[in-house]
Design a protein around this motif. Structure first.
Motif, PDB file in Angstrom:
ATOM      1  N   SER A  38     -15.059  25.477 -24.306  1.00 24.30           N
ATOM      2  CA  SER A  38     -14.358  25.313 -23.043  1.00 24.30           C
ATOM      3  C   SER A  38     -15.273  25.769 -21.904  1.00 24.30           C
ATOM      4  O   SER A  38     -15.440  26.961 -21.669  1.00 24.30           O
ATOM      5  N   LEU A  39     -15.897  24.802 -21.228  1.00 24.40           N
ATOM      6  CA  LEU A  39     -16.873  25.109 -20.175  1.00 24.40           C
ATOM      7  C   LEU A  39     -16.535  24.410 -18.857  1.00 24.40           C
ATOM      8  O   LEU A  39     -17.420  24.159 -18.040  1.00 24.40           O
ATOM      9  N   GLY A  40     -15.278  24.068 -18.660  1.00 27.05           N
ATOM     10  CA  GLY A  40     -14.876  23.432 -17.412  1.00 27.05           C
ATOM     11  C   GLY A  40     -15.538  22.089 -17.166  1.00 27.05           C
ATOM     12  O   GLY A  40     -15.820  21.734 -16.022  1.00 27.05           O
ATOM     13  N   GLY A  41     -15.810  21.345 -18.232  1.00 22.66           N
ATOM     14  CA  GLY A  41     -16.423  20.024 -18.113  1.00 22.66           C
ATOM     15  C   GLY A  41     -17.934  20.036 -18.117  1.00 22.66           C
ATOM     16  O   GLY A  41     -18.567  18.989 -17.984  1.00 22.66           O
ATOM     17  N   ALA A  42     -18.531  21.198 -18.310  1.00 20.06           N
ATOM     18  CA  ALA A  42     -19.996  21.305 -18.286  1.00 20.06           C
ATOM     19  C   ALA A  42     -20.586  21.233 -19.699  1.00 20.06           C
ATOM     20  O   ALA A  42     -19.882  21.358 -20.697  1.00 20.06           O
ATOM     21  N   CYS A  43     -21.881  21.036 -19.742  1.00 22.90           N
ATOM     22  CA  CYS A  43     -22.676  21.094 -20.971  1.00 22.90           C
ATOM     23  C   CYS A  43     -23.774  22.122 -20.733  1.00 22.90           C
ATOM     24  O   CYS A  43     -24.528  22.003 -19.758  1.00 22.90           O
ATOM     25  N   THR A  44     -23.846  23.132 -21.599  1.00 21.68           N
ATOM     26  CA  THR A  44     -24.906  24.127 -21.466  1.00 21.68           C
ATOM     27  C   THR A  44     -25.897  23.967 -22.610  1.00 21.68           C
ATOM     28  O   THR A  44     -25.520  23.628 -23.736  1.00 21.68           O
ATOM     29  N   ILE A  45     -27.158  24.206 -22.297  1.00 21.49           N
ATOM     30  CA  ILE A  45     -28.219  24.104 -23.297  1.00 21.49           C
ATOM     31  C   ILE A  45     -29.097  25.344 -23.165  1.00 21.49           C
ATOM     32  O   ILE A  45     -29.687  25.585 -22.108  1.00 21.49           O
ATOM     33  N   ASP A  46     -29.165  26.127 -24.244  1.00 20.33           N
ATOM     34  CA  ASP A  46     -30.014  27.316 -24.288  1.00 20.33           C
ATOM     35  C   ASP A  46     -31.140  27.063 -25.284  1.00 20.33           C
ATOM     36  O   ASP A  46     -30.882  26.650 -26.419  1.00 20.33           O
ATOM     37  N   ILE A  47     -32.357  27.326 -24.848  1.00 18.88           N
ATOM     38  CA  ILE A  47     -33.531  27.018 -25.660  1.00 18.88           C
ATOM     39  C   ILE A  47     -34.355  28.278 -25.879  1.00 18.88           C
ATOM     40  O   ILE A  47     -34.654  29.000 -24.927  1.00 18.88           O
ATOM     41  N   SER A  48     -34.730  28.527 -27.127  1.00 19.33           N
ATOM     42  CA  SER A  48     -35.712  29.547 -27.476  1.00 19.33           C
ATOM     43  C   SER A  48     -36.894  28.794 -28.050  1.00 19.33           C
ATOM     44  O   SER A  48     -36.756  28.083 -29.049  1.00 19.33           O
ATOM     45  N   THR A  49     -38.055  28.933 -27.404  1.00 17.44           N
ATOM     46  CA  THR A  49     -39.209  28.146 -27.831  1.00 17.44           C
ATOM     47  C   THR A  49     -40.474  28.991 -27.936  1.00 17.44           C
ATOM     48  O   THR A  49     -40.693  29.904 -27.137  1.00 17.44           O
ATOM     49  N   ALA A  50     -41.281  28.645 -28.910  1.00 17.85           N
ATOM     50  CA  ALA A  50     -42.574  29.290 -29.077  1.00 17.85           C
ATOM     51  C   ALA A  50     -43.620  28.689 -28.138  1.00 17.85           C
ATOM     52  O   ALA A  50     -44.668  29.278 -27.909  1.00 17.85           O
ATOM     53  N   GLY A  55     -41.669  24.507 -19.203  1.00 15.06           N
ATOM     54  CA  GLY A  55     -40.347  24.417 -18.601  1.00 15.06           C
ATOM     55  C   GLY A  55     -40.065  23.079 -17.946  1.00 15.06           C
ATOM     56  O   GLY A  55     -38.966  22.529 -18.087  1.00 15.06           O
ATOM     57  N   ALA A  56     -41.041  22.519 -17.235  1.00 12.28           N
ATOM     58  CA  ALA A  56     -40.829  21.225 -16.558  1.00 12.28           C
ATOM     59  C   ALA A  56     -40.595  20.113 -17.572  1.00 12.28           C
ATOM     60  O   ALA A  56     -39.754  19.233 -17.355  1.00 12.28           O
ATOM     61  N   THR A  57     -41.313  20.153 -18.676  1.00 10.79           N
ATOM     62  CA  THR A  57     -41.130  19.147 -19.724  1.00 10.79           C
ATOM     63  C   THR A  57     -39.759  19.291 -20.361  1.00 10.79           C
ATOM     64  O   THR A  57     -39.046  18.298 -20.563  1.00 10.79           O
ATOM     65  N   TRP A  58     -39.364  20.523 -20.684  1.00 12.86           N
ATOM     66  CA  TRP A  58     -38.039  20.760 -21.250  1.00 12.86           C
ATOM     67  C   TRP A  58     -36.958  20.268 -20.303  1.00 12.86           C
ATOM     68  O   TRP A  58     -36.000  19.621 -20.733  1.00 12.86           O
ATOM     69  N   GLU A  59     -37.097  20.574 -19.021  1.00  8.42           N
ATOM     70  CA  GLU A  59     -36.083  20.142 -18.059  1.00  8.42           C
ATOM     71  C   GLU A  59     -35.963  18.618 -18.032  1.00  8.42           C
ATOM     72  O   GLU A  59     -34.857  18.077 -18.017  1.00  8.42           O
ATOM     73  N   ALA A  60     -37.084  17.919 -18.053  1.00  7.00           N
ATOM     74  CA  ALA A  60     -37.052  16.448 -18.043  1.00  7.00           C
ATOM     75  C   ALA A  60     -36.360  15.905 -19.293  1.00  7.00           C
ATOM     76  O   ALA A  60     -35.541  14.977 -19.207  1.00  7.00           O
ATOM     77  N   GLY A  82     -42.364  24.432 -31.453  1.00  4.12           N
ATOM     78  CA  GLY A  82     -43.444  23.581 -30.960  1.00  4.12           C
ATOM     79  C   GLY A  82     -43.239  22.094 -31.181  1.00  4.12           C
ATOM     80  O   GLY A  82     -44.206  21.340 -31.258  1.00  4.12           O
ATOM     81  N   ALA A  83     -42.004  21.649 -31.263  1.00  5.34           N
ATOM     82  CA  ALA A  83     -41.722  20.222 -31.452  1.00  5.34           C
ATOM     83  C   ALA A  83     -42.127  19.427 -30.215  1.00  5.34           C
ATOM     84  O   ALA A  83     -42.091  19.934 -29.096  1.00  5.34           O
ATOM     85  N   THR A  84     -42.509  18.188 -30.420  1.00  3.80           N
ATOM     86  CA  THR A  84     -42.855  17.309 -29.298  1.00  3.80           C
ATOM     87  C   THR A  84     -41.575  16.866 -28.588  1.00  3.80           C
ATOM     88  O   THR A  84     -40.488  16.900 -29.173  1.00  3.80           O
ATOM     89  N   PRO A  85     -41.684  16.414 -27.339  1.00  2.00           N
ATOM     90  CA  PRO A  85     -40.488  15.927 -26.634  1.00  2.00           C
ATOM     91  C   PRO A  85     -39.752  14.822 -27.392  1.00  2.00           C
ATOM     92  O   PRO A  85     -38.526  14.784 -27.387  1.00  2.00           O
ATOM     93  N   ALA A  86     -40.479  13.944 -28.065  1.00  2.00           N
ATOM     94  CA  ALA A  86     -39.836  12.871 -28.832  1.00  2.00           C
ATOM     95  C   ALA A  86     -38.988  13.439 -29.971  1.00  2.00           C
ATOM     96  O   ALA A  86     -37.874  12.958 -30.224  1.00  2.00           O
ATOM     97  N   VAL A  87     -39.470  14.457 -30.645  1.00  2.00           N
ATOM     98  CA  VAL A  87     -38.719  15.081 -31.733  1.00  2.00           C
ATOM     99  C   VAL A  87     -37.494  15.803 -31.175  1.00  2.00           C
ATOM    100  O   VAL A  87     -36.405  15.742 -31.755  1.00  2.00           O
ATOM    101  N   VAL A  88     -37.642  16.458 -30.034  1.00  3.36           N
ATOM    102  CA  VAL A  88     -36.513  17.124 -29.396  1.00  3.36           C
ATOM    103  C   VAL A  88     -35.412  16.105 -29.098  1.00  3.36           C
ATOM    104  O   VAL A  88     -34.244  16.310 -29.440  1.00  3.36           O
ATOM    105  N   SER A  89     -35.770  14.998 -28.480  1.00  4.58           N
ATOM    106  CA  SER A  89     -34.791  13.949 -28.164  1.00  4.58           C
ATOM    107  C   SER A  89     -34.133  13.412 -29.426  1.00  4.58           C
ATOM    108  O   SER A  89     -32.913  13.205 -29.467  1.00  4.58           O
TER     109      SER A  89
END
Length: 104
Positions: A38-50, A55-60, A82-89
Motif C-alpha cells: 500500500s503505497l498510495g499508487g506509487a512504485c518504489t524501487i530500492d537497489i543495493s549494488t556492487a 546512478g544515472a544508468t540505474w535511473e534511466a 554488476g549486472a548489465t542494464p539489459a539483464v536488469v531490464s
C-alpha cells in the motif's frame, strides 16, 4: 556497495498480493524481489549494488521500466552484483510477467 532509491507516482497497473523473487545474486547477475504494498499508487524501487557510480544508468533503466509497466502499489528490491542494464531490464520484466501470469 551503493544504495539507490526511486519512487514513481501515479501508476495504473496493480499486482497480485503474492511476492515474487526472480534471479540469483552472483557474479554478474542480480536478484529482484517484487511485492504488492500500500503505497498510495506509487512504485518504489530500492537497489543495493556492487557497481558504484552508475546512478544515472540505474535511473534511466528504472524510468524505462516504470514507463513500460506503470505499476502502482508495488515495492521492488534489487540486489545487484554488476549486472548489465539489459539483464536488469530482463529480470524486472520477468518478475512482473511472473506475477501477472504472463510469463513467456
Amino acid at each position: 556497495m551503493e544504495t539507490l532509491a526511486y519512487r514513481f507516482e501515479q501508476g495504473s497497473r496493480a499486482l497480485p498480493a503474492q511476492a515474487q523473487v526472480v534471479g540469483v545474486v552472483g557474479s554478474g547477475n542480480l536478484e529482484v524481489l517484487i511485492e504488492s504494498a500500500s503505497l498510495g499508487g506509487a512504485c518504489t524501487i530500492d537497489i543495493s549494488t556492487a557497481a558504484v557510480g552508475f546512478g544515472a544508468t540505474w535511473e534511466a533503466v528504472m524510468r524505462d521500466f516504470h514507463e513500460r509497466w506503470q505499476l502502482k502499489d508495488a515495492r521492488i528490491a534489487i540486489n545487484d552484483m554488476g549486472a548489465t542494464p539489459a539483464v536488469v531490464s530482463l529480470r524486472l520484466d520477468q518478475a512482473v510477467q511472473t506475477m501477472l501470469g504472463d510469463a513467456p
